[in-house]
Design a protein around this motif. Structure first.
Motif, PDB file in Angstrom:
ATOM      1  N   PHE A  61       0.872  -1.168   0.000  1.00  0.00           N
ATOM      2  CA  PHE A  61       0.000   0.000   0.000  1.00  0.00           C
ATOM      3  C   PHE A  61       0.908   1.217   0.000  1.00  0.00           C
ATOM      4  O   PHE A  61       1.822   1.310   0.822  1.00  0.00           O
ATOM      5  CB  PHE A  61      -0.893   0.024   1.251  1.00  0.00           C
ATOM      6  CG  PHE A  61      -1.916  -1.072   1.277  1.00  0.00           C
ATOM      7  CD1 PHE A  61      -3.121  -0.924   0.612  1.00  0.00           C
ATOM      8  CD2 PHE A  61      -1.680  -2.242   1.972  1.00  0.00           C
ATOM      9  CE1 PHE A  61      -4.077  -1.927   0.638  1.00  0.00           C
ATOM     10  CE2 PHE A  61      -2.622  -3.254   2.006  1.00  0.00           C
ATOM     11  CZ  PHE A  61      -3.830  -3.098   1.340  1.00  0.00           C
ATOM     12  N   THR A  62       0.676   2.144  -0.915  1.00  0.00           N
ATOM     13  CA  THR A  62       1.536   3.323  -0.997  1.00  0.00           C
ATOM     14  C   THR A  62       0.756   4.632  -0.937  1.00  0.00           C
ATOM     15  O   THR A  62       1.364   5.684  -0.804  1.00  0.00           O
ATOM     16  CB  THR A  62       2.355   3.296  -2.301  1.00  0.00           C
ATOM     17  OG1 THR A  62       1.460   3.200  -3.408  1.00  0.00           O
ATOM     18  CG2 THR A  62       3.319   2.115  -2.325  1.00  0.00           C
ATOM     19  N   GLU A  63      -0.564   4.563  -1.043  1.00  0.00           N
ATOM     20  CA  GLU A  63      -1.359   5.786  -0.976  1.00  0.00           C
ATOM     21  C   GLU A  63      -1.427   6.269   0.474  1.00  0.00           C
ATOM     22  O   GLU A  63      -1.529   5.454   1.394  1.00  0.00           O
ATOM     23  CB  GLU A  63      -2.774   5.539  -1.505  1.00  0.00           C
ATOM     24  CG  GLU A  63      -2.831   5.202  -2.977  1.00  0.00           C
ATOM     25  CD  GLU A  63      -4.258   4.960  -3.426  1.00  0.00           C
ATOM     26  OE1 GLU A  63      -5.104   5.852  -3.221  1.00  0.00           O
ATOM     27  OE2 GLU A  63      -4.507   3.877  -3.971  1.00  0.00           O
ATOM     28  N   PRO A  64      -1.398   7.588   0.690  1.00  0.00           N
ATOM     29  CA  PRO A  64      -1.433   8.122   2.054  1.00  0.00           C
ATOM     30  C   PRO A  64      -2.682   7.735   2.840  1.00  0.00           C
ATOM     31  O   PRO A  64      -2.645   7.684   4.066  1.00  0.00           O
ATOM     32  CB  PRO A  64      -1.386   9.639   1.852  1.00  0.00           C
ATOM     33  CG  PRO A  64      -0.794   9.829   0.508  1.00  0.00           C
ATOM     34  CD  PRO A  64      -1.200   8.639  -0.300  1.00  0.00           C
ATOM     35  N   LYS A  65      -3.770   7.405   2.161  1.00  0.00           N
ATOM     36  CA  LYS A  65      -5.012   7.074   2.858  1.00  0.00           C
ATOM     37  C   LYS A  65      -5.020   5.655   3.424  1.00  0.00           C
ATOM     38  O   LYS A  65      -5.963   5.253   4.084  1.00  0.00           O
ATOM     39  CB  LYS A  65      -6.216   7.276   1.936  1.00  0.00           C
ATOM     40  CG  LYS A  65      -6.317   6.282   0.797  1.00  0.00           C
ATOM     41  CD  LYS A  65      -7.566   6.546  -0.032  1.00  0.00           C
ATOM     42  CE  LYS A  65      -7.761   5.463  -1.084  1.00  0.00           C
ATOM     43  NZ  LYS A  65      -9.051   5.615  -1.745  1.00  0.00           N
ATOM     44  N   TYR A  66      -3.964   4.892   3.155  1.00  0.00           N
ATOM     45  CA  TYR A  66      -3.866   3.539   3.661  1.00  0.00           C
ATOM     46  C   TYR A  66      -2.710   3.396   4.638  1.00  0.00           C
ATOM     47  O   TYR A  66      -1.705   4.099   4.553  1.00  0.00           O
ATOM     48  CB  TYR A  66      -3.641   2.539   2.511  1.00  0.00           C
ATOM     49  CG  TYR A  66      -4.854   2.342   1.642  1.00  0.00           C
ATOM     50  CD1 TYR A  66      -5.985   1.714   2.139  1.00  0.00           C
ATOM     51  CD2 TYR A  66      -4.867   2.776   0.323  1.00  0.00           C
ATOM     52  CE1 TYR A  66      -7.106   1.527   1.340  1.00  0.00           C
ATOM     53  CE2 TYR A  66      -5.980   2.592  -0.475  1.00  0.00           C
ATOM     54  CZ  TYR A  66      -7.098   1.970   0.050  1.00  0.00           C
ATOM     55  OH  TYR A  66      -8.208   1.791  -0.736  1.00  0.00           O
ATOM     56  N   PHE A  67      -2.853   2.426   5.544  1.00  0.00           N
ATOM     57  CA  PHE A  67      -1.729   2.059   6.391  1.00  0.00           C
ATOM     58  C   PHE A  67      -0.752   1.268   5.536  1.00  0.00           C
ATOM     59  O   PHE A  67      -1.162   0.475   4.694  1.00  0.00           O
ATOM     60  CB  PHE A  67      -2.200   1.214   7.584  1.00  0.00           C
ATOM     61  CG  PHE A  67      -2.820   2.027   8.668  1.00  0.00           C
ATOM     62  CD1 PHE A  67      -2.058   2.489   9.724  1.00  0.00           C
ATOM     63  CD2 PHE A  67      -4.161   2.357   8.624  1.00  0.00           C
ATOM     64  CE1 PHE A  67      -2.619   3.257  10.715  1.00  0.00           C
ATOM     65  CE2 PHE A  67      -4.739   3.123   9.614  1.00  0.00           C
ATOM     66  CZ  PHE A  67      -3.963   3.578  10.662  1.00  0.00           C
ATOM     67  N   TRP A  68       0.516   1.500   5.759  1.00  0.00           N
ATOM     68  CA  TRP A  68       1.560   0.804   5.002  1.00  0.00           C
ATOM     69  C   TRP A  68       2.116  -0.319   5.867  1.00  0.00           C
ATOM     70  O   TRP A  68       2.298  -0.178   7.071  1.00  0.00           O
ATOM     71  CB  TRP A  68       2.676   1.765   4.621  1.00  0.00           C
ATOM     72  CG  TRP A  68       2.236   2.903   3.749  1.00  0.00           C
ATOM     73  CD1 TRP A  68       1.036   3.035   3.104  1.00  0.00           C
ATOM     74  CD2 TRP A  68       2.972   4.083   3.438  1.00  0.00           C
ATOM     75  NE1 TRP A  68       0.990   4.222   2.398  1.00  0.00           N
ATOM     76  CE2 TRP A  68       2.169   4.887   2.595  1.00  0.00           C
ATOM     77  CE3 TRP A  68       4.226   4.544   3.783  1.00  0.00           C
ATOM     78  CZ2 TRP A  68       2.590   6.113   2.094  1.00  0.00           C
ATOM     79  CZ3 TRP A  68       4.648   5.771   3.285  1.00  0.00           C
ATOM     80  CH2 TRP A  68       3.832   6.535   2.438  1.00  0.00           C
ATOM     81  N   GLY A  69       2.423  -1.430   5.223  1.00  0.00           N
ATOM     82  CA  GLY A  69       2.970  -2.577   5.931  1.00  0.00           C
ATOM     83  C   GLY A  69       4.487  -2.568   5.932  1.00  0.00           C
ATOM     84  O   GLY A  69       5.135  -1.585   5.556  1.00  0.00           O
ATOM     85  N   ARG A  70       5.038  -3.675   6.309  1.00  0.00           N
ATOM     86  CA  ARG A  70       6.493  -3.830   6.303  1.00  0.00           C
ATOM     87  C   ARG A  70       6.989  -3.879   4.869  1.00  0.00           C
ATOM     88  O   ARG A  70       6.289  -4.361   3.977  1.00  0.00           O
ATOM     89  CB  ARG A  70       6.891  -5.127   7.003  1.00  0.00           C
ATOM     90  CG  ARG A  70       6.624  -5.090   8.495  1.00  0.00           C
ATOM     91  CD  ARG A  70       7.241  -6.252   9.159  1.00  0.00           C
ATOM     92  NE  ARG A  70       8.665  -5.999   9.296  1.00  0.00           N
ATOM     93  CZ  ARG A  70       9.435  -6.610  10.184  1.00  0.00           C
ATOM     94  NH1 ARG A  70       8.939  -7.506  10.986  1.00  0.00           N
ATOM     95  NH2 ARG A  70      10.720  -6.336  10.252  1.00  0.00           N
ATOM     96  N   PRO A  71       8.198  -3.405   4.641  1.00  0.00           N
ATOM     97  CA  PRO A  71       8.773  -3.534   3.295  1.00  0.00           C
ATOM     98  C   PRO A  71       8.917  -5.013   2.929  1.00  0.00           C
ATOM     99  O   PRO A  71       9.141  -5.850   3.791  1.00  0.00           O
ATOM    100  CB  PRO A  71      10.153  -2.879   3.423  1.00  0.00           C
ATOM    101  CG  PRO A  71      10.111  -2.091   4.670  1.00  0.00           C
ATOM    102  CD  PRO A  71       9.088  -2.714   5.558  1.00  0.00           C
TER     103      PRO A  71
END
Length: 189
Positions: free
Chosen positions: A60-70
């Protein structure tokens, strides 16, 4: 000699049938009956089609989503068929550069956030496919997600709290947040 050879071939065929056919069929059948979701990949289905698994991270890369681990899988991120760690040690300059770049990306996405960046947002897991982040990593992202979605931070934090799983059996592992499930909850609001 021919009797010994016949016995050996017979035993090979018997063990092939038992261990190569019967045992896998019994285990697969039991898994389908007792644990159907897990036996079929722990898939999350939306509108009748699978959109992900609770066992494999997604990008997930959009600011409206939480991002996970690389992800450490290459050439495609979160590729379940290419599970591996980065194998970069702490003294490797490539790891240092990658972590700095990830920190810069997180800071650029939320310039007002001066909190320390949790380590699980900038380092890959051992498998390179981890679908979960720590509650601290989720808390770090709450303000960015809230701003991007026009929600209050308390609303987003409440969703994080609901999505947080405790230790397994109350003592194993650490509390964690499944990123895909959390993002789906956000989309539902």
């Amino acid at each position: 000699m021919s009797r010994l050879l016949r016995n050996a071939v017979g035993m090979l065929l018997l063990m092939t049938v038992i261990t190569g056919i019967a045992y896998p069929l019994v285990v697969t059948g039991l898994a389908q009956v007792l644990f159907p979701s897990q036996a079929n990949g722990s898939l999350i289905v939306k509108d009748g089609r699978p959109i992900g698994s609770t066992l494999i991270g997604q990008s997930f890369t959009e600011p409206k989503y939480f991002w996970g681990r690389p992800s450490a899988t290459t050439p495609q991120a979160n590729n379940g068929t290419a599970s591996n760690g980065s194998n970069l040690g702490p003294s490797n300059p490539a790891l240092t550069d990658a972590v700095k770049q990830r920190i810069d990306t997180l800071r650029a996405a939320d310039p007002g956030n001066t909190a320390p960046v949790p380590v699980d947002l900038v380092t890959a897991s051992g498998s390179g496919l981890d679908p979960e982040i720590s509650p601290a990593a989720a808390a770090y992202q709450v303000s960015r997600v809230a701003k991007a979605r026009g929600l209050s931070e308390s609303q987003v934090q409440a969703l994080v709290t609901m999505a947080t799983s405790g230790r397994q059996f109350g003592m194993l592992g650490e509390p964690r947040v499944n990123v895909l499930k959390l993002n789906l909850e956000l989309d539902g609001h």
